[in-house]
Design an enzyme around this catalytic site. Sequence first.
Site, PDB file in Angstrom:
ATOM      1  N   THR A 171     -11.343  -4.299  -4.306  1.00  0.00           N
ATOM      2  CA  THR A 171     -12.509  -4.832  -3.602  1.00  0.00           C
ATOM      3  C   THR A 171     -13.044  -3.774  -2.645  1.00  0.00           C
ATOM      4  OG1 THR A 171     -11.507  -7.019  -3.675  1.00  0.00           O
ATOM      5  CG2 THR A 171     -13.305  -6.710  -2.092  1.00  0.00           C
TER       6      THR A 171
ATOM      7  N   TYR B  18       9.864  -2.935  -3.880  1.00  0.00           N
ATOM      8  CA  TYR B  18       8.945  -2.045  -3.150  1.00  0.00           C
ATOM      9  C   TYR B  18       9.656  -0.732  -2.820  1.00  0.00           C
ATOM     10  CZ  TYR B  18       5.952  -0.478   0.755  1.00  0.00           C
ATOM     11  OH  TYR B  18       5.144   0.253   1.605  1.00  0.00           O
TER      12      TYR B  18
ATOM     13  N   ALA C 217      12.235   0.585  -4.251  1.00  0.00           N
ATOM     14  CA  ALA C 217      12.520   1.339  -5.488  1.00  0.00           C
ATOM     15  C   ALA C 217      11.290   2.142  -5.910  1.00  0.00           C
ATOM     16  CB  ALA C 217      12.931   0.377  -6.602  1.00  0.00           C
TER      17      ALA C 217
ATOM     18  N   LYS D 187       8.883   3.284  -3.985  1.00  0.00           N
ATOM     19  CA  LYS D 187       8.601   4.380  -3.041  1.00  0.00           C
ATOM     20  C   LYS D 187       9.620   5.509  -3.230  1.00  0.00           C
ATOM     21  CE  LYS D 187       4.992   2.524  -1.100  1.00  0.00           C
ATOM     22  NZ  LYS D 187       3.666   3.129  -1.307  1.00  0.00           N
TER      23      LYS D 187
END
Length: 257
Positions: free
Chosen positions: A52, A167, A169, A171
């Site tokens: 968006t 999350y 993992a 990064k």
Amino acid sequence: MSDTATAPTAATPAAIPPATCVLISGGSRGLGLSLVHDALANGARVATFARTVTPELEALAAERPDDVFVGSVDITDTKAITTFIKEASAKLGPIDALINNAAIGQDSLHVHTSPERVAQIVTTNLTAPLLLARAFLRHAMAKSGRGRIVMVTSVCAQRGYSGLVTYSATKGGLDSAMRTLAREMHGRFLVNSVAPGFFASEMSSVLGNEQLSTITRRTPSGRLVEPDNITPVVRSLLFDDTNLNGQVITIDGGGSI
Ligand SMILES: NC(=O)c1ccc[n+]([C@@H]2O[C@H](COP(=O)([O-])OP(=O)(O)OC[C@H]3O[C@@H](n4cnc5c(N)ncnc54)[C@H](OP(=O)(O)O)[C@@H]3O)[C@@H](O)[C@H]2O)c1
């Protein structure tokens, strides 16, 4: 030192030039929007996308039509990413830097996270940034042939935080990929990660006041990170001749030491 001592040779390629046109994923809000403003303030042109396009980003594109290219693109849509890079470079010129910033968060224990959600986090935060880096490199290698990449990762890749298994993992995966990419791109691209601690944004809004004050108490600098602490580090990775390469720079007030 004499000129000959610093002159580039086959063994010592010239320094990677400062970024002139930066592709930033997820520049619609939060850290990404701060990075867009900072790159522009430092004289670069910016191509950025998110699912968006926010009014802030729209206004910026209207204000600086020659310097900013924005699009509504889902990072997991590989075809749309290729098209975006083509259109952005047709408008702004060759892109020579990438900030892999877009990501989604997690706030659920691993045992309570559905397989679909695990897959969505991996696809958005790891697979898509790798494919974006690939698309960027294919573009940049065909143009200037040199450039810079910054991965926005997290302290979660280095320390355990409950509720952030997948999350973390993703990064950690990006940090590992970053190091190998820095080797592969020998002499042509500088590739680094910045790993922030928690900062206020839509992503971290799931953290309650109690959790935030616990993090603050455990942070040696005594205060939480803000996007304005991260932008100068990314700026240096984009524009300075630091020779930093293959590194994870943690920006968390010392919370993870
Ligand atoms: N906030 C923290 O505490 C914290 C700490 C350490 C690291 N980080 C990292 O810092 C970076 C920025 O985080 P933030 O806190 O600024 O997050 P944020 O405010 O939630 O912004 C995330 C950005 O990514 C975009 N995005 C998300 N999913 C996308 C998709 N599928 N396709 C395209 N764009 C997508 C979002 O736009 P749309 O939703 O419209 O697509 C938005 O522009 C992330 O990599 C995050 O992991 C954050």
